[in-house]
Design an enzyme around this catalytic site. Structure first.
Site, short mmCIF file in Angstrom:
data_model
loop_
_atom_site.label_atom_id
_atom_site.label_comp_id
_atom_site.label_asym_id
_atom_site.label_seq_id
_atom_site.Cartn_x
_atom_site.Cartn_y
_atom_site.Cartn_z
N CYS A 265 36.82 -7.27 35.51
CA CYS A 265 38.30 -7.14 35.58
C CYS A 265 38.83 -7.42 34.44
O CYS A 265 37.42 -7.80 33.16
CB CYS A 265 39.21 -8.01 36.43
SG CYS A 265 39.16 -7.00 37.94
N LYS B 67 40.27 -8.84 31.54
CA LYS B 67 40.19 -10.08 30.25
C LYS B 67 38.28 -10.04 30.18
O LYS B 67 37.58 -10.36 28.79
CB LYS B 67 41.08 -10.50 29.64
CG LYS B 67 42.36 -10.09 29.16
CD LYS B 67 42.32 -9.27 28.72
CE LYS B 67 43.36 -7.99 29.70
NZ LYS B 67 43.63 -8.24 30.75
N CYS C 187 40.33 -2.05 40.38
CA CYS C 187 41.42 -0.93 40.94
C CYS C 187 40.78 0.06 40.89
O CYS C 187 40.41 0.29 39.56
CB CYS C 187 42.84 -1.45 40.29
SG CYS C 187 43.69 -2.65 41.27
N SER D 102 49.51 -1.33 30.76
CA SER D 102 48.17 -1.63 31.58
C SER D 102 47.95 0.07 31.61
O SER D 102 48.06 0.80 31.57
CB SER D 102 48.59 -1.45 33.43
OG SER D 102 48.04 -1.44 33.94
#
Length: 558
Positions: A121, A123, A193, A470
């Site tokens: 994910c 970071k 995602c 985002s």
């Protein structure tokens, strides 16, 4: 060949060290094998990481089979979706440096001979790449893979649809019952995602830079092909150890230019404009984001994955993945094919035979979505250093826009105004004091962008922030405005009703206020008291640089 692990395994003075390895259950035979650190981000709070235990076991098996001694160590991760919209988001970007620092500590303190990094994910992909560049021992990346898209009413959907649905309910455009259906079906599997958000952007760019095997960016998390890829990563690291191929042999200036080029073709998250410079910095490569527009000008945008369009990571995978996109770019000589990769082969060798299997998902280079790339760097008197926008996710009518500033000094105030119906068509929402120092932590602004889109204002309202957006954000969302408000950047001088001019095709962002008036405002401006004065965020605020430099950490000079 001398190994790093000789420092803890061989010699008279290493008897105490060997005793501790005995305590770990190591045999003498295992102590004589290369020591491979498997840096796993597995946890039970991030959906993109809940399958990493399976990936880790597959890597361990392959490393051992190939003659290495695998040892698993942890890396932390924050789920940006769960952290979104509250104080938790202040702790997202800052973990990038915690991950890099802790991995450096583990790898050097324990004398690893090689590493396999298992992120997924936002970071922890760049954080582990930063660590790999610092430690510079043979390293391979294998991510956990993307989530499958959800399906509602016969159409694919994803997490960004959930955030937008909240705005739709607030505007009376969706029922609560329908929102519940989105909740149930939007995120159907584990994995990062399912759109071209930051996690998938960085996993694809890891593959492009050469630090991940082909398929790393796109093979879905729930596919058995992901387990097979993990085993190949375990074999690959042992090959790199034998050949002494290190991250800095791979992460060269040309490799980063390839990554920027693919970034533009894919339409990646604007967060890549923070992470690529930070990773390059650790690799000893200067990557100034000024060059992004130059790369964009010659790189067609070939993909419109969610949130820019109706296709998802599973579709990109079926179309041939990153190698297929690269094969299109090669047709116009846009990549350096001689760059070395973790396969031990060059980019050219890796993509031989790659083909675009779906021209609806990956546009042929002669029929792109746009003749220029998916990200633009804007400059002007409102953003003297930079402002970043994902122009591939901006509707045509918002490419050029002028409107009155609606000014908010934090995300929460902006959300209240948006959901309260106080933002109207034509407005330019300015959210400031949310930058790396001002936040601190440079929060993502997915809630405001999603609320704007969900309320039907996405084609008439722009958002500007010294924070960031985002990868799931869409619309005229301009982030990373530098210098930030906390250090007295021009965004701190904007007043309610000022006219802001946005011209994305010409890469400009300006406040239509005279220089004399801005100077008068600047003379009156006073720094704000820090929002956080204790703990890690306080230390981060003291060390972090501006967004245009990748928000890297530096010791302040006297």
């Amino acid at each position: 060949m001398a190994m790093n692990s000789d420092r803890v395994m061989k010699g008279l003075q290493q008897a105490p060290h060997r005793s501790l390895f005995n305590a770990l259950g190591f045999t003498e035979e295992e102590r004589n094998k290369p020591l491979i650190g498997i840096v796993s981000s597995y946890n039970e709070i991030v959906p993109g990481h809940m399958n990493l235990d399976k990936i880790t076991e597959a890597v361990k098996l392959a490393v051992a089979e190939a003659g290495g001694m695998p040892v698993v160590v942890p890396a932390i991760a924050v789920c940006d979706g769960i952290a979104m919209g509250h104080i938790g988001m202040k702790y997202s970007l800052v973990t990038r440096d915690l991950i890099a620092d802790s991995t450096e500590c583990l790898a050097i303190a324990h004398a690893f001979d090689g590493m396999v990094c298992i992120p997924n994910c936002d970071k922890n992909v760049p954080g582990l790449l930063m660590a790999a560049a610092r430690v510079n021992i043979p390293t391979v990346f294998v991510s956990g893979g993307p989530m499958l898209a959800g399906r509602i009413d016969g159409h694919k959907t994803s997490l960004s649809s959930l955030f937008e649905a909240v705005g739709s309910v607030s505007a009376g455009k969706m029922t609560n019952e329908k929102l519940c259906e989105y909740e149930e079906k939007g995120c159907p599997t584990c994995g990062s995602c399912s759109g071209m958000y930051t996690a998938n952007s960085m996993n694809c760019l890891t593959e492009t830079i050469g630090m991940g095997l082909p398929g790393n960016g796109t093979i879905p998390a729930v596919y058995s092909a992901r387990i097979r890829l993990a085993k190949k990563a375990g074999y690959a690291v042992m090959d790199l150890v034998e050949k002494n191929i290190r991250p800095r042999d791979i992460m060269t200036k040309d490799a980063f230019m390839n990554a920027l080029t693919l970034d533009m073709a894919l339409g990646c998250s604007t967060n890549t404009m923070l992470h690529l410079p930070a990773i390059a910095h650790e690799a000893g490569v200067e990557l100034n984001m000024e060059i992004a527009n130059e790369v964009s000008s010659r790189t067609p945008n070939l993909c419109h994955l969610a949130p820019a369009g109706p296709t998802y990571m599973e579709d990109l995978n079926e179309a041939g993945g990153v190698p297929a996109v690269m094969s299109e770019l090669v047709k116009k000589d846009l990549l350096n094919l001689d760059c070395l990769t973790v396969t031990g082969k060059t980019v050219k060798e890796n993509i031989e035979g790659a083909a675009n299997r779906n021209p609806e998902v990956i546009r042929p280079i002669d029929n792109p979505y746009m003749q220029s790339g998916g990200i633009a760097v804007l400059k002007g008197n409102l953003a003297p250093d930079t402002g970043i926008v994902k122009k591939s996710a901006v509707v045509p009518e918002m490419m050029v826009h002028e409107g009155p500033a609606r000014v908010f000094d934090c995300e929460e105030d902006a959300i209240e105004a948006i959901l309260g119906g106080k933002i109207v068509s034509g407005d330019v929402v300015v959210i400031r004091y949310e930058g790396p120092k001002g936040g601190p932590g440079m929060r993502e602004m997915l809630n405001p962008t999603s609320a704007i889109a969900g309320m039907g204002l996405g084609s008439t309202v722009a958002l500007i922030t010294d924070g960031r957006f985002s990868g799931a954000s869409r619309g005229a969302s301009i982030g990373h405005v530098s210098p930030e408000a906390a250090v007295g950047g021009p965004i701190a001088l904007v007043e309610e009703g000022d006219i802001i001019s946005i011209d994305i095709p010409n890469n400009s962002l300006n406040l239509k206020v005279s220089d004399e008036e801005l100077e008068a405002r600047r003379a009156k401006w006073q720094p704000r008291e820090p929002k956080v004065t204790t703990g890690y965020l306080s230390r981060y605020r003291e060390l972090v640089t501006s967004g245009n430099r990748g928000a890297i950490l530096e010791i302040p000079r006297a």
